[in-house]
Design an enzyme around this catalytic site. Structure first.
Site, short mmCIF file in Angstrom:
data_model
loop_
_atom_site.label_atom_id
_atom_site.label_comp_id
_atom_site.label_asym_id
_atom_site.label_seq_id
_atom_site.Cartn_x
_atom_site.Cartn_y
_atom_site.Cartn_z
N TYR A 211 9.92 12.08 -17.19
CA TYR A 211 10.34 13.13 -18.13
C TYR A 211 9.29 13.29 -19.23
CZ TYR A 211 14.82 12.57 -15.77
OH TYR A 211 15.80 12.51 -14.81
N CYS A 242 13.18 19.45 -9.04
CA CYS A 242 13.58 18.48 -10.06
C CYS A 242 13.75 17.09 -9.48
CB CYS A 242 14.88 18.94 -10.72
SG CYS A 242 14.67 20.42 -11.73
#
Length: 274
Positions: A211, A242
């Protein structure tokens, strides 16, 4: 797409769950086969047919140590300012994915002028519901409970749109076949969410990112948590990858459609690029 990939996914997923639960001791092929009620021969054959690699090699791809290695090698490969567009065209094994955002008017009107076709389709990762308009795919969610409940998520998203049930298998085949077909997306999100999704669409098959790395590459190095929220908000699975975002410590992290499916997609992609 190989139809056996669809048929065998449930068994393979059970094998992956068992492997993940016992990854520290590296279970034998016999143990995994016994857990899914198959002979070693049939499990080896089924797994390799689905993933392109053996259960043993897949197990090796699931370790945190390997994830950290991939994170390190992938850290400089997303470049949102490279001027190439959302996806390069010279990538073996990669879909050519482009996208446009819904207009503010469309978002505000809940899609009152949109005609959305939708249907269920088999994929290498189980059943999915896909929605699309003339302008592109706007929804791809894997089915975790039932088709009707999953389709209702799409309809709730665009309460004023006109919906038409249709055959989605051809679209699924194009997405998952590895044929290199171009796929266009129609996305709905905030400016920040779309920026995150665009960055991920620039990544390559088999890459992994933390992230923090995604936040850094979009010019918001302190926004790791916001990146996580953007990832969780994605309703176009696989095409907006993702599943390639994991925790900085190498742990697979959460996934809208289950961490076991996330591991399955990562391993499947890793096999595609050897």
């Amino acid at each position: 797409m190989n139809t056996s990939q669809q048929r065998h996914y449930d068994t393979v997923e059970k094998a992956i769950v068992f492997i993940r639960e016992h990854i520290n001791r590296q279970p034998s092929l016999g143990e995994i086969a016994e857990h899914v009620h198959l002979s070693e021969y049939h499990l080896q054959r089924m797994f390799t047919e689905w993933a392109g690699i053996s259960p043993k090699r897949f197990m090796q791809s699931m370790t945190k140590e390997r994830a950290l290695e991939v994170l390190k090698s992938s850290s400089n490969l997303i470049d949102v300012a490279d001027g190439v567009g959302l996806s390069g065209t010279g990538r073996l094994h990669d879909l050519i994915v482009s996208c446009e955002a819904m207009t503010p008017g469309e978002v505000k009107s809940l899609g009152s002028q949109l005609i959305i076709s939708f249907g269920e389709a088999h994929t290498p990762f189980g059943l999915a519901v896909i929605g699309w308009t003339e302008r592109g795919v706007c929804f791809l969610q894997f089915v975790d409970s039932n088709v009707i409940e999953t389709a209702s998520i799409l309809k709730d998203q665009w309460a004023m749109a006109t919906f038409k049930q249709a055959d989605a298998q051809g679209i699924a085949n194009s997405i998952f076949s590895g044929s290199g077909d171009k796929v266009h997306l129609l996305v709905k999100g905030t400016n920040f969410q779309i920026k995150v999704w665009e960055a991920l669409m620039k990544s390559h098959t088999g890459e992994l990112f933390s992230y923090a790395q995604v936040a850094e590459c979009i010019g918001s190095p302190k926004a790791s948590r916001a990146v996580g929220s953007a990832v969780a908000s994605n309703t176009i699975g696989f095409l907006i990858p993702c599943h390639r975002v994991i925790r900085g410590d190498g742990d697979v992290g959460q996934f809208r459609w289950g961490s076991d499916r996330k591991v399955a997609i990562q391993g499947w992609e890793a096999a595609q690029v050897g």
